[in-house]
Scaffold this motif. Structure first.
Motif, mmCIF file in Angstrom:
data_model
loop_
_atom_site.group_PDB
_atom_site.id
_atom_site.type_symbol
_atom_site.label_atom_id
_atom_site.label_comp_id
_atom_site.label_asym_id
_atom_site.label_seq_id
_atom_site.Cartn_x
_atom_site.Cartn_y
_atom_site.Cartn_z
ATOM 1 N N THR A 141 67.077 40.446 -28.325
ATOM 2 C CA THR A 141 67.669 41.662 -28.892
ATOM 3 C C THR A 141 68.434 41.361 -30.168
ATOM 4 O O THR A 141 68.599 42.221 -31.032
ATOM 5 N N THR A 142 68.881 40.123 -30.302
ATOM 6 C CA THR A 142 69.687 39.762 -31.480
ATOM 7 C C THR A 142 68.849 39.136 -32.585
ATOM 8 O O THR A 142 69.401 38.672 -33.585
ATOM 9 N N TYR A 181 66.599 40.039 -17.770
ATOM 10 C CA TYR A 181 67.232 38.889 -18.430
ATOM 11 C C TYR A 181 68.651 38.698 -17.893
ATOM 12 O O TYR A 181 69.033 37.618 -17.471
ATOM 13 N N SER A 217 74.477 33.968 -20.854
ATOM 14 C CA SER A 217 74.397 34.840 -22.032
ATOM 15 C C SER A 217 75.363 36.013 -21.898
ATOM 16 O O SER A 217 75.754 36.379 -20.781
ATOM 17 N N SER A 223 65.641 38.415 -23.803
ATOM 18 C CA SER A 223 65.858 39.744 -23.215
ATOM 19 C C SER A 223 64.717 40.730 -23.393
ATOM 20 O O SER A 223 64.260 41.339 -22.412
HETATM 21 C C1 VAH Z 1 68.494 37.672 -26.719
HETATM 22 N N1 VAH Z 1 69.045 35.923 -28.319
HETATM 23 O O1 VAH Z 1 68.665 38.465 -27.631
HETATM 24 C C2 VAH Z 1 69.065 36.266 -26.891
HETATM 25 C C3 VAH Z 1 70.501 36.191 -26.408
HETATM 26 C C4 VAH Z 1 72.742 37.294 -26.290
HETATM 27 C C5 VAH Z 1 71.374 37.320 -26.893
HETATM 28 O O2 VAH Z 1 70.579 36.087 -25.039
HETATM 29 O O3 VAH Z 1 67.917 37.934 -25.693
#
Ligand code: VAH
Length: 315
Positions: free
Chosen positions: A183-184, A142, A117, A80
């Protein structure tokens, strides 16, 4: 005998998924990679590896034909935060690349798994226990590529009979492959700070809840869905799957149960925070549980104990 191609085999999911598939299947489990992201160590030593650039349909077709591939796991994507910095490339990989995969799958009769996602959801979607069938209105590239991926994958199933399936992954946490600009990512980085004895500076604000999942459960979800009885599937692209939901305070307090002197401060990243704010707090995964018996094995405390022990052994 199953012959499988993993596109993006050296990424956060691909690294571990390829090794897990090689444990399960006796056939060819081919690690597809791009120059500059070559497989190393166990990934290189335990099975075949080929250059597969998802933007080249002919490269995909050549490997599928050579190894008589019957299942493609398409894990090529920009996560993302990186996708917001390079939206055109994110579309090229996420959508043009997926189109190439689906066209090859149509011609060579392959099943296709392309992860979606929680990023498909946006601000006008119910935030708590987000339903399986609801508004998908993301405001990130994303999310756009993930919604487009779900729609295109369903189209290829309905129009051409290609066996496409996918899940909406939450944030994934692993001690093996590092996160790749999502983002996570904070929920992975926090464990490294804890075992290094350094203060963690959290880029996501307290009170920001997101669904998260330990990588072993994510691998299990992908493989279990691809092995599920197609007659039971009402949905295909893509299933909500959930394991746990927490904010930075909750994971921090859980880690402090095992690292009492661990400290954390906040330095919120506006981009990641705005993305996180647009995502659900938690998902309803009833359909996955009913249609293919999805059950997570790890909760936050079990994940923390395993992450800390595995990272301590590695670092
Ligand atoms: C992100 N780790 O942060 C991925 C994922 C839901 C988070 O899609 O973009």
């Amino acid at each position: 005998m199953k012959n499988v191609l993993i596109i993006g085999s050296t990424g956060q999911i691909g690294t571990e998924l390829t090794l897990e598939l090689r444990k399960r299947y006796q056939g060819n489990v081919v690690a597809g990679y791009i120059p500059g992201a070559e497989p190393k160590g166990e990934l290189l030593e335990t099975g075949p590896a080929e250059i597969v650039d998802i933007t080249s349909g002919s490269q995909i077709a050549e490997v599928v034909s050579t190894y008589k591939i019957d299942t493609i796991y398409n894990l090529a994507a920009l996560l993302s935060a990186v996708a917001e910095a390079k939206p055109q490339l994110a579309w090229k990989v996420g959508m043009d690349g997926l189109f190439n995969v689906l066209e090859v799958a149509r011609q060579y009769k392959c099943a296709v798994f392309t992860p979606s996602s929680i990023g498909v959801f946006g601000n006008n979607t119910p935030k708590d226990k987000t339903p399986q069938d609801t508004i998908r209105n993301p405001r990130t590239m994303y999310g756009v590529t993930k919604v487009g991926g779900e729609l295109l994958s369903d189209y290829y199933y309905i129009r051409f009979g290609v066996d496409t399936r996918s899940v909406r992954f939450p944030g994934l946490i692993s001690y093996i492959a590092p996160p790749g600009g999502g983002t996570t990512d904070y929920a992975v980085d926090i464990y490294y700070s804890a075992i290094r004895g350094t203060r963690f500076v959290c880029p996501i604000a307290a009170g920001t809840f997101m669904d998260m999942m330990y990588m072993p459960d994510a691998l299990h979800a992908a493989i279990q869905l691809m092995e599920a009885d197609p007659a039971r599937l009402v949905h295909r692209n893509a299933f909500n799957v959930a394991a746990m939901s927490f904010d930075p305070e909750i994971i921090y307090e859980n880690i402090r149960r095992y690292v009492p002197d661990f400290t954390m401060a906040y330095d919120v990243d506006p981009l990641r925070q705005s993305i996180a704010d647009s995502w659900p707090n938690s998902l309803d995964d009833t359909c996955a549980r009913e249609e293919w018996d999805w059950r997570p094995a790890y909760d936050l405390d079990m994940m923390t104990q395993d992450m800390l022990s595995k990272l301590r052994a590695r670092i």
